[in-house]
Design an enzyme around this catalytic site. Structure first.
Site, PDB file in Angstrom:
ATOM      1  N   LYS A  99      18.177  -4.066   5.069  1.00 51.80           N
ATOM      2  CA  LYS A  99      16.741  -3.825   4.880  1.00 51.80           C
ATOM      3  C   LYS A  99      16.198  -4.742   3.779  1.00 51.80           C
ATOM      4  CE  LYS A  99      15.570  -0.898   7.966  1.00 51.80           C
ATOM      5  NZ  LYS A  99      14.576  -1.241   8.973  1.00 51.80           N
TER       6      LYS A  99
ATOM      7  N   ASP B 151      16.149  -5.938  24.403  1.00 52.40           N
ATOM      8  CA  ASP B 151      17.102  -5.942  23.295  1.00 52.40           C
ATOM      9  C   ASP B 151      16.610  -7.021  22.320  1.00 52.40           C
ATOM     10  OD1 ASP B 151      19.259  -6.323  21.594  1.00 52.40           O
ATOM     11  OD2 ASP B 151      20.749  -6.106  23.191  1.00 52.40           O
ATOM     12  N   ILE B 152      16.380  -6.650  21.068  1.00 52.54           N
ATOM     13  CA  ILE B 152      15.841  -7.659  20.137  1.00 52.54           C
ATOM     14  C   ILE B 152      16.871  -8.738  19.804  1.00 52.54           C
ATOM     15  CG2 ILE B 152      14.026  -6.194  19.160  1.00 52.54           C
ATOM     16  CD1 ILE B 152      15.831  -5.945  16.630  1.00 52.54           C
TER      17      ILE B 152
ATOM     18  N   TYR C 204      23.212  -0.780   5.588  1.00 50.68           N
ATOM     19  CA  TYR C 204      21.819  -0.585   6.016  1.00 50.68           C
ATOM     20  C   TYR C 204      20.856  -1.070   4.927  1.00 50.68           C
ATOM     21  CZ  TYR C 204      17.642   2.257   7.241  1.00 50.68           C
ATOM     22  OH  TYR C 204      16.380   2.702   7.536  1.00 50.68           O
TER      23      TYR C 204
END
Ligand code: NAD
Ligand code: SER
Length: 331
Positions: A145, A51-52, A141
């Site tokens: 980003k 899991d990052i 999102y």
């Protein structure tokens, strides 16, 4: 080239499934670690559950394996992000920061960060949006980003880290299914067209969006990662174009191969996301700096998709028939 050890995070998604195999072919199975929060269904690759958001586990894997390159594909995509905004920010921004820090501490030599057309908002130029124009995203999102792009640039300026990034258009491929994006319709349409000759599209018929075929997307990724360091001039993220089309344009192209195909339009919440994005991309910096050139236009992509997906579906059908026969005859 010295020995490279590659870590892919979020490798079980639409892109990772394909990219991991391509990287294994290039660097060798023992030199590519694929990781995700869910294990692959069927893979003989070197896999780690990771899991990052778990910073120490991330640091440990990178250190223990002397990782030299990290590709971060882990993300919550645009449509899913609107229903889980906090998770989207956690994974897409905090998770990425964990990766940047783990790479900085361990002197990882190259990092790949995929950005998206979602960084553009309604005030961007709709046709052939330039590399350096307004960036005012309207989705969580897109905001994440854009933050990732800026963090990439910051780590490059402050710590000299070699981070390379592309603003991917919507990716279309037969190899894997998309995971919660607004451009997903352009993959789903092929599955439904082949199986049912019918598709109900969640976007309006004239909503044009930038798209790219999987093979071009993977080639662009390898190309930017292989380019000499001095060629990488944009350290936020490069605009990248493949093709641009609307649902009615792709439907018309599919109909040439499947004449009985029918499309209806039932726009949902994803329409608003798509309306805030641009129609097409000006990618001349990518062309100039690292010789980017896509191979697939709409016509070539549709032909290749239908050919490959029909073959896959036919072989699945055969496999299922054999399995049923085996069960029925108790073999
Ligand atoms: P996907 O949703 O198919 O896959 C993402 C993967 O990340 C999944 O396998 C998921 O299990 C994993 N993941 C989620 N949370 C995680 C966590 N905390 N730790 C580790 N793994 C986690 O996405 P994709 O389509 O393969 O996209 C890959 C990258 O490319 C993403 O960064 C995405 O934003 C970007 N991108 C994709 C497209 C597209 O059209 N597919 C377009 C533009 C940009
Ligand atoms: N295909 C992606 C999405 O729709 C764009 O980043 O979310």
């Amino acid at each position: 080239m010295g020995k490279e050890t590659i870590l892919l995070c979020g490798a079980n998604g639409q892109l990772g499934t394909v990219l991991s195999q391509v990287l294994v072919d290039k660097y060798g199975k023992e030199n590519v670690i694929i990781s995700d929060i869910r294990a692959p269904e069927d893979s003989n690759l070197r896999f780690e559950l990771l899991d990052i958001l778990n910073k120490s586990a991330l640091e440990e894997i990178i250190k223990k394996n002397s990782v030299t390159q990290v590709y971060n594909l882990a993300a919550i995509l645009s449509a899913s992000g609107e229903s889980k905004p906090m998770l989207s920010w956690e994974v897409n921004v905090k998770g990425y920061l964990n990766i940047l820090e783990a790479c900085r501490i361990n002197d990882v030599s190259k990092i790949f960060y995929p950005s998206s057309i979602a960084v553009f908002g309604s005030d961007a130029q709709k046709q052939f949006v330039p590399q350096h124009g307004p960036l005012n995203p309207e989705t969580v999102y897109g905001i994440g980003k854009l933050a990732g792009e800026q963090w990439s640039n910051y780590y490059h300026m402050k710590h000299g880290m070699d981070i390379r990034s592309i603003r991917y258009p919507g990716v279309i491929g037969y190899e894997s299914m998309p995971g919660g994006g607004t451009t997903d319709y352009a993959v789903e349409i092929f599955h439904e067209a082949i199986e049912k000759q019918h598709y109900s599209c969640f976007l309006k018929k004239d909503t044009q969006l930038p798209m790219i075929y999987m093979r071009d997307c993977i080639n662009a990724t390898l190309q930017i990662m292989d380019a000499p360091k001095e060629k990488i001039k944009v350290r936020t993220s490069y605009n990248l174009a493949g093709m641009s089309f609307s649902p009615e344009m792709i439907a018309a192209e599919i109909k040439k191969h499947i004449p009985a195909f029918k499309m209806e339009y039932n726009p949902d919440f994803r329409q608003q996301i798509a309306d805030s994005w641009v129609d097409s991309i000006d990618d001349h910096f990518a062309q100039q700096d690292w010789a980017w050139k896509p191979a697939f236009d709409l016509q070539a992509m549709v032909t290749d998709m239908i050919k490959n997906l029909s073959e896959i579906k036919m072989s699945d059908l055969k496999k299922n028939k054999v399995e049923t026969l085996k069960t029925e005859t108790n073999v």
